[in-house]
Design a protein around this motif. Structure first.
Motif: not given
Length: 584
Positions: A377-392
């Motif tokens: 899931s998205i939550m499970e992926r977030a444990e491995k992959i961090g994503y910093v968006m362009q627009n804060p």
């Protein structure tokens, strides 16, 4: 004497919530029809100076001031914000935050509608303003259907339609691809030359702005004017390096070859640089002796295997539309730093969304450490992959800076003692520790970028995707942050995928560049190879590095090797030398 467009006399300003003034004893004069570039590190007072010009101070940001500011001969603090808007037009860094209409035409017409202009005249003036920025064919498009460069052109038209005297550009290149940035600089220059507007540009990307000449460069440092000079004089001094502002890359190469840059060389751009000037002779041989051979092929992937692997990924947003991704395949090793480059709309952000699970690809596979991400899931992926968006602004959830950074740890039920220590450590790295108890609303756009990066870094994922991580950052914060990320690379094996339009960032910090164009992969190679390949540059709307242009202009036999040697030299110097702004 002619009345200036703007004039500051013995001006100081202190925000109501602060104990010390942000601007100190400013004396500055902008003549009508001048084009002036304002530089300065973060916190130097650039934003405050802009707010004094466009009326946000004191109407939106109250405080105490001494001295005077005049706009076209009138006391600016005696004018209302509406009156100022008829004289000064501002194009914001975040163009999405400036849109108010449902189409480009509606947005351009906004000021005219407020003035109750008759529809026939309104349509004529909107078309005329759109023609000035080459947007006549896009007037019916919604803002979300426009590219970053097109959005900026609509914003410019929206202030031109009111026939303002002063045009103020707040970091106009921060979110544009290199080719769009070059077009923006040309557009601003044409408005200056053909329409006689007074142009004020605030921008970190000095080399890109100087693609077209400016009359003067004003440098702010610590709320004071550190310089107010023609570009050739400023570039010949050491002030930029002392204040932590990046100088053009071709000048850095000359300095490392032992050349003393002076105004008679024409250093304001690569085009004006006179390589026949006496002291320049032999610079290339000197640099060749000082630099080691280019790094040998083979990077972290050979040592550590694949952490992320994308295989033949395809995706379209809706039936009938063109594919946004067309068979993308690449991999990233543990501890590797890879750049994802390409023009606005090439598929970079879509690819990142697929990796994070925000959208599901139509076909293809994504593996993380050998595991199929489709099963997570998205939550499970977030444990491995961090994503910093362009627009804060799309990432921030809490009103206070500390709470925003602490959110990820609190949801994991970490103790408050450990949270405080880790939050403070990350805020120091990102240059935000002095503001730890501030509200988020008090931060500049660049500071908000650092805040969102801090909120991801605190979770210590093994793979981080950063969308335009250094946009709007001064050289000191840029370097500190990138060095921190590289330390994560080296010491903890964290892989980085940097989505960026910053060619300096690509050259200096990544080992490979994956380049997209129209959803198609067009290159996967060392950055110096990408930025010296005219075919790739044209397809992906990148910009050839000025190092290559310098080598070509000097007639060096192997310009590509020169670029590789110099970048390798710079990486070794950066790893062993003092931080920017210090004596080497």
């Amino acid at each position: 004497m002619n009345t200036p467009a703007l004039e500051f006399k013995d001006f100081s300003f202190r925000y109501r919530s602060q104990t010390e003034p942000t601007l100190r004893n400013i004396n500055l004069r902008f003549e009508r029809g001048e084009k002036i570039l304002i530089l300065g590190p973060s916190g130097s007072g650039k934003s405050t100076l802009i707010h004094c010009i466009n009326g946000l101070i004191p109407h939106a940001f109250p405080g105490e001031y001494t001295g005077t500011v005049s706009l076209l001969g009138e006391d600016i603090f005696g004018l209302g914000s509406f009156e100022i808007s008829k004289r000064v037009g501002t194009v914001l860094q975040d163009t999405d935050g400036q849109f108010v209409g449902l189409s480009a035409a509606e947005d351009i017409a906004f000021a005219l509608e407020n003035d109750c202009i008759p529809p026939a005249e309104m349509h004529r003036r909107v078309r005329e303003a759109a023609a000035l920025v080459d947007m006549e064919a896009h007037l019916t498009k919604a803002p979300q259907d426009l590219s970053g460069g097109q959005k900026q052109r609509v914003s410019i038209a929206g202030v031109l339609v009111d026939n303002v005297e002063v045009l103020l550009f707040d970091e106009p290149l921060a979110n544009l691809d290199p080719a769009a940035g070059e077009e923006a600089v040309k557009l601003i220059d044409s408005l200056h030359r053909e329409k006689g507007r007074t142009i004020i540009i605030v921008e970190h990307r000095l080399e890109d702005v100087l693609h077209r000449r400016v009359d003067r460069i004003v440098v702010l440092d610590g709320g004071r004017i550190a310089a107010d000079q023609p570009p050739e004089e400023l570039l010949s001094s050491d002030l930029l390096r002392r204040t932590g502002i990046r100088e053009p890359l071709y000048l850095s190469a000359l300095r490392y070859a032992g050349v003393t840059v002076n105004p008679r060389m024409g250093p304001q751009s690569l085009e004006t640089l006179d390589l026949d000037y006496g002291p320049l002779r032999g610079w290339d041989r000197t640099l060749a002796r000082e630099t080691a051979p280019p790094p040998k092929p083979g990077g972290p992937e050979e040592r550590a295997g694949k952490l992320l692997e994308v295989r033949d990924l395809r995706f379209r947003y809706s039936r009938g539309e063109k594919e946004a991704l067309r068979g993308i395949s690449f991999s990233v090793a543990r501890g590797e730093c890879v750049t994802l480059a390409g023009k606005n709309g090439s598929g970079k952000s879509t690819l990142a969304k697929c990796i994070c699970g925000f959208v599901r690809p139509d076909s293809g596979k994504i593996y993380f450490d050998g595991f199929d991400l489709e099963k997570l899931s998205i939550m499970e992926r977030a444990e491995k992959i961090g994503y910093v968006m362009q627009n804060p602004n799309q990432m921030i959830s809490f009103p206070l800076i500390y709470d925003e950074v602490a959110l990820g740890l609190r949801t994991r039920r970490i103790g408050e003692g450990e949270i405080k220590e880790r939050v403070h450590d990350v805020l120091r790295i990102c240059g935000l520790y002095p503001f730890r108890n501030w509200p988020v609303s008090a931060l500049s756009y660049g500071q908000k970028k650092r805040l969102t990066i801090a909120s991801i870094l605190i979770l210590q994922p093994s793979f981080i995707i950063l969308d335009e991580p250094t946009a709007g950052q001064d050289l000191r914060h840029y370097t500190e942050f990138m060095e921190f990320l590289l330390a994560l690379n080296r010491d903890r094996g964290i892989a980085l995928l940097l989505i960026t339009h910053d060619m300096h960032l690509m050259l200096e910090y990544s080992v490979r560049a994956v380049v997209l164009s129209g959803g198609n992969p067009v290159a996967d190679a060392a950055p110096f190879e990408v930025l010296t390949d005219d075919g790739v540059i044209e397809k992906a709307r990148l910009k050839r590095t000025s190092l290559y242009g310098l080598a070509v202009k000097a007639g060096l036999p192997d310009p590509r090797s020169f670029v590789a040697r110099y970048i390798g030299h710079e990486r070794r110097r950066r790893e062993s030398g003092p931080p920017p702004g210090k004596d080497r």
